[in-house]
Design a protein around this motif. Structure first.
Motif, PDB file in Angstrom:
ATOM      1  N   SER A 149      52.231  43.107  50.873  1.00 34.69           N
ATOM      2  CA  SER A 149      50.907  42.474  50.988  1.00 34.69           C
ATOM      3  C   SER A 149      49.778  43.404  50.569  1.00 34.69           C
ATOM      4  N   ALA A 150      50.068  44.383  49.702  1.00 33.18           N
ATOM      5  CA  ALA A 150      48.992  45.305  49.279  1.00 33.18           C
ATOM      6  C   ALA A 150      48.009  44.562  48.385  1.00 33.18           C
ATOM      7  N   PRO A 151      46.848  44.180  48.904  1.00 36.25           N
ATOM      8  CA  PRO A 151      45.873  43.417  48.089  1.00 36.25           C
ATOM      9  C   PRO A 151      45.068  44.353  47.191  1.00 36.25           C
ATOM     10  N   PRO A 152      44.532  43.826  46.098  1.00 33.73           N
ATOM     11  CA  PRO A 152      43.651  44.667  45.265  1.00 33.73           C
ATOM     12  C   PRO A 152      42.321  44.917  45.970  1.00 33.73           C
ATOM     13  N   LEU A 153      41.705  46.011  45.608  1.00 33.62           N
ATOM     14  CA  LEU A 153      40.421  46.349  46.236  1.00 33.62           C
ATOM     15  C   LEU A 153      39.352  45.365  45.784  1.00 33.62           C
ATOM     16  N   PRO A 154      38.624  44.758  46.738  1.00 36.20           N
ATOM     17  CA  PRO A 154      37.567  43.814  46.343  1.00 36.20           C
ATOM     18  C   PRO A 154      36.429  44.532  45.619  1.00 36.20           C
ATOM     19  N   VAL A 155      35.678  43.740  44.862  1.00 35.35           N
ATOM     20  CA  VAL A 155      34.530  44.279  44.130  1.00 35.35           C
ATOM     21  C   VAL A 155      33.471  44.730  45.135  1.00 35.35           C
ATOM     22  N   GLY A 156      32.956  45.937  44.945  1.00 38.36           N
ATOM     23  CA  GLY A 156      31.931  46.461  45.835  1.00 38.36           C
ATOM     24  C   GLY A 156      32.475  47.132  47.083  1.00 38.36           C
ATOM     25  N   TYR A 157      33.784  47.102  47.252  1.00 35.38           N
ATOM     26  CA  TYR A 157      34.377  47.731  48.436  1.00 35.38           C
ATOM     27  C   TYR A 157      34.388  49.240  48.260  1.00 35.38           C
ATOM     28  N   ARG A 158      33.959  49.955  49.304  1.00 38.64           N
ATOM     29  CA  ARG A 158      33.977  51.421  49.264  1.00 38.64           C
ATOM     30  C   ARG A 158      35.197  51.918  50.034  1.00 38.64           C
ATOM     31  N   PRO A 159      36.158  52.545  49.369  1.00 34.35           N
ATOM     32  CA  PRO A 159      37.376  53.005  50.065  1.00 34.35           C
ATOM     33  C   PRO A 159      37.046  54.082  51.091  1.00 34.35           C
ATOM     34  N   ILE A 160      37.724  54.019  52.191  1.00 40.00           N
ATOM     35  CA  ILE A 160      37.548  55.039  53.222  1.00 40.00           C
ATOM     36  C   ILE A 160      38.814  55.857  53.411  1.00 40.00           C
ATOM     37  N   PHE A 161      39.955  55.192  53.355  1.00 38.42           N
ATOM     38  CA  PHE A 161      41.217  55.920  53.534  1.00 38.42           C
ATOM     39  C   PHE A 161      41.566  56.756  52.309  1.00 38.42           C
ATOM     40  N   THR A 162      40.992  56.385  51.152  1.00 41.13           N
ATOM     41  CA  THR A 162      41.266  57.167  49.940  1.00 41.13           C
ATOM     42  C   THR A 162      40.777  58.597  50.091  1.00 41.13           C
ATOM     43  N   ASP A 163      39.687  58.786  50.849  1.00 41.25           N
ATOM     44  CA  ASP A 163      39.145  60.132  51.061  1.00 41.25           C
ATOM     45  C   ASP A 163      39.897  60.909  52.140  1.00 41.25           C
ATOM     46  N   ILE A 164      40.844  60.268  52.813  1.00 41.30           N
ATOM     47  CA  ILE A 164      41.555  60.911  53.923  1.00 41.30           C
ATOM     48  C   ILE A 164      42.985  61.189  53.474  1.00 41.30           C
TER      49      ILE A 164
END
Length: 781
Positions: free
Chosen positions: A749-764
């Protein structure tokens, strides 16, 4: 058929044979005619009943043939009559030619007989010519004897400036000289020869004083004309005399040219030195006098501030002279001279030459401004050439531009380059002063609203606005060029400013205790950039609509440079926040923290102090800093969680851990409550993550983790299997089956990142797991 026809028909074979022998075309024409007739008859009489009309056709054709014969006979008769008349004319012409030839022969014989009689008259002709020459010499002796005395007397009159009398005597002398030359020319013409060079040289030598008198009188005339402006205020009589002499000379030129029959005529030859065209010389001398007036204006101290004074002196001198010409000299000349218009043209040409010379100098911006302002505004104003009394004298289009369009463009370009050099130097100095201010041991200044600021934006804004205002005094085109130049220089300044911020941050990292107001000046630089942004937008709005499409190279983009500088300053501010938080971050999510709650209050204190400082930054960057601080705090908190410094051993540990995380979340929310009050909470609020993670940890039934992870992935689609694995490790009660189910569900169920979404876990980043040593036959937990 008639008897005559039968007779002719009987003779026809013989005639036809002779005609065929002579004219073969006749037989062919006859055959064609017969063929055509048979064709026509076969068409008309194709049936027996048509033969009833044979008589009618025969009668009609007989009449037509008779008519043709009649016309042929008439034409032949007319042709024969013309030939006879022509032969009669030829006979008459031959008779007349015989008579004329006889007469010419008789005249030739008589002419040969008279030629011998003419030889006896040659001596009489020579005597007559000599007699006429003696008569001319006797009649001209009184004039010839009086020529030297007349020359001397005329010289004295010229020297005493009795110009009219001198010119009258000079006219007499020239008339005598002309009469003598004409008499000699006539005498030579009677003998059939041209006037000899010796005679011409003799007359020229005898009247050589006359040519010298002409030169002396002309010299005096032009001296009077060149000093006409001074004489007009004192005694205009000499000037009036000079104008009358010029008009006399023009009348003489016209009369002599008329006598000669025009420039290419063959009448009386022009006297030596004619035509003089003194009226043309009059206006040339006038223009030279105007040029001398320009040269008389002092060129000393014309560089620097003295150039404006020099132009003002030119304006005063020109208008004074024009007043004298218009009110005094204009009444001393004939109306067709249009003296005021002539003086205007001469002044304009001299000014054009002079300003071209001035423009070629290496001028500073102030000097160029003085020239442009004088050319574009003062020269055409009512105080000068736009004066109501002068506008009626000459059309402005007739004079043309004082400086060509190319010259004006070059001057404006030199002005912009000069201003650019000055602006660049001032900006460099302002930036150096700004960098020195950053090292001060005190807080930066604040404005009336309490926002941090330094003197840099005020200096830059005032400088650019002042340059644009001054350039607008010349014209919109120069204003637009100056604004473009200012935007280019501001972009360069902001690039250097961003580099200075980077160096400022590096220096602070090397020695954090060296500048305790480091963060304050970072925040002040952000406020300065906001002020500069408003000033930049104001300057861009001042530009005309056509200027945007006229860039010769890439257009200036100071707003992009401003954005880069602001991002760099915000990044440095966040680095400083992280530096202040770093000593206390290792204590988060440890056993002491779980029991005592430390160091969360200290982190909140540091965050609160930073947020309070962010209040000194102008919106919208203040909200941006607060959001970034909130994001940083949550990211560092979750990063500490992902390090698995605390793993739950029981349900009580999970409950206590979740409660402590919720307590920390509440503390953070109390510190960050101002963000919610200002309505600047981002679309993905990072604080909302902590309660979600706490719910994940305190969930009693591990079988519900699949549903919990599904909701977590829906809210935070950037969460990875590693992050979920660490969260399950922290719980400490997730079996292998549940773990595999959860991870399979997350993978599917890995969905694509929505437009305008700011990743938070990517920085962790999740630390690499250290697997325990396992035997080959055993399974690792």
């Amino acid at each position: 058929m008639s008897a005559g026809d039968q007779k002719n028909g009987g003779d026809k074979p013989k005639d036809s044979a002779s005609e065929v022998a002579v004219w073969p075309e006749v037989e062919r024409a006859e055959r064609l005619a017969r063929g055509a007739a048979l064709k026509w008859a076969s068409g008309v009489f194709c049936r027996p009943e048509h033969l009833e009309r044979l008589g009618q056709y025969k009668k009609r054709e007989s009449q037509r043939t008779a008519s043709v014969h009649t016309r042929l006979k008439s034409m032949v008769q007319s042709y024969l009559e013309g030939v006879g008349w022509g032969l009669e004319q030829l006979r008459e012409a031959r008779a007349e030619l015989k008579e004329v030839s006889h007469t010419l022969k008789k005249a030739g014989l008589e002419s040969d007989g008279n030629a011998e009689s003419l030889k006896s008259l040659e001596r009489l002709r020579e005597v007559s010519v000599a007699n006429r020459q003696l008569l001319a010499a006797v009649s001209n002796l009184p004039r010839l004897y009086s020529v030297p005395s007349m020359v001397l007397e005329t010289e004295r009159l010229v020297e005493s400036r009795r110009l009219l009398e001198a010119h009258a005597r000079l006219m007499d002398l020239e008339r005598w000289q002309d009469d003598i030359l004409w008499q000699l020319h006539g005498a030579a013409g009677t003998t059939g020869s041209a006037l000899s060079a010796e005679d011409q040289e003799l007359v020229a030598r005898y009247f050589s004083g006359v040519g010298q008198l002409v030169d002396a009188l002309g010299k005096e005339l032009w001296a009077v004309v060149s000093s006409a402006l001074a004489l007009a205020r004192q005694n205009p009589t000499p000037f009036v005399s000079a104008v009358r002499i010029v008009e006399r000379e023009e009348a003489l030129d016209r009369a002599l040219l008329a006598e000669r029959g025009g420039a290419g005529g063959s009448g009386r030859p022009l006297p030596p030195g004619r035509p003089r065209r003194w009226r043309t010389s009059f206006f040339q001398v006038l223009e030279e006098a105007v040029s001398a007036r320009f040269r008389s204006v002092s060129y000393l101290h014309t560089r620097g501030p003295g150039l404006a004074g020099h132009l003002s002196a030119l304006q005063h001198g020109i208008m004074t002279d024009l007043t004298t010409v218009r009110h005094l000299l204009e009444h001393c000349v004939p109306p067709h001279y249009q003296l005021t218009a002539a003086y205007l043209r001469a002044s304009h040409r001299c000014l054009h030459t002079h300003l071209a010379q001035v423009s070629s100098w290496d001028l500073e911006s102030g000097e160029i401004f003085a020239v442009l302002n004088w050319v574009l505004h003062i020269y055409n104003s009512p105080d000068m050439m736009g004066h109501p009394e002068l506008v009626t004298n000459i059309e402005r289009a007739e004079l043309g531009p004082l400086i060509s369009a190319e010259g004006l463009e070059l001057l404006q370009s030199k002005y912009v380059q000069s201003v650019r050099k000055s602006v660049s130097e001032w900006m460099h100095k302002a930036l150096q002063v700004e960098l020195q201010d950053w090292q001060r041991d005190q807080e930066p200044d604040t404005d009336h609203e309490g926002f941090y600021q330094t003197g840099l934006p005020t200096i830059i804004t005032q400088m650019l606005e002042e340059n644009a205002r001054v350039a607008l005094m010349i014209g919109e085109s120069l204003r637009d060029q100056t604004i473009k130049m200012g935007l280019y220089e501001m972009e360069n300044l902001l690039n250097r400013f961003r580099e200075a911020l980077v160096d400022f941050g590096k220096e602070h990292r090397r020695d954090p205790n060296n500048n305790k107001f480091y963060l304050h000046y970072l925040l002040a630089s952000i406020s300065d950039c906001i002020i500069l942004k408003k000033s930049t937008e104001t300057l861009q709005q001042q530009q005309s609509s056509q200027s945007a499409a006229q860039f010769s190279r890439t257009p200036p983009n100071p707003l992009a440079a401003l954005d880069r500088a602001v991002r760099r300053a915000c990044r440095l501010a966040m680095d400083q926040l992280l530096l202040d938080l770093k000593p206390f971050l290792p204590g988060l999510l440890t056993r002491p923290w779980l029991v005592q709650g430390d160091p969360t209050p200290k982190l909140c204190s540091i965050l609160e102090r930073h947020l309070e400082l962010y209040g000194g930054v102008r919106p919208p960057c203040r909200q941006r800093l607060q959001e970034e601080a909130q994001w940083l705090m949550v990211v560092e908190y979750v990063r500490a969680l992902m390090q698995k410094k605390l793993v739950c051993r029981s349900a009580e540990d999970r409950k206590q851990l979740a409660q402590r995380m919720l307590q920390d979340d509440q503390l953070f929310r109390e510190v960050l409550h101002s963000l919610e009050g200002e309505g600047s909470v981002p679309e993905v609020n990072p604080l909302a993550l902590l309660p979600v993670l706490a719910d994940f940890i305190r969930l009693k039934d591990p079988g519900m983790l699949t549903l919990e992870v599904s909701g977590l992935a829906a809210k935070y689609p950037d969460i990875s299997e590693e992050h979920v694995t660490v969260l399950m490790d922290i719980r400490g009660d997730v079996s292998r089956d549940i773990r595999g189910t959860v991870l399979d569900l997350l993978e599917q169920s890995a969905p694509p990142l929505p437009v305008g979404y700011r990743p938070i876990f990517t920085d962790i980043l999740v630390p690499a797991s250290t697997l325990a040593f396992c035997l080959p036959t055993a399974k690792c937990a």
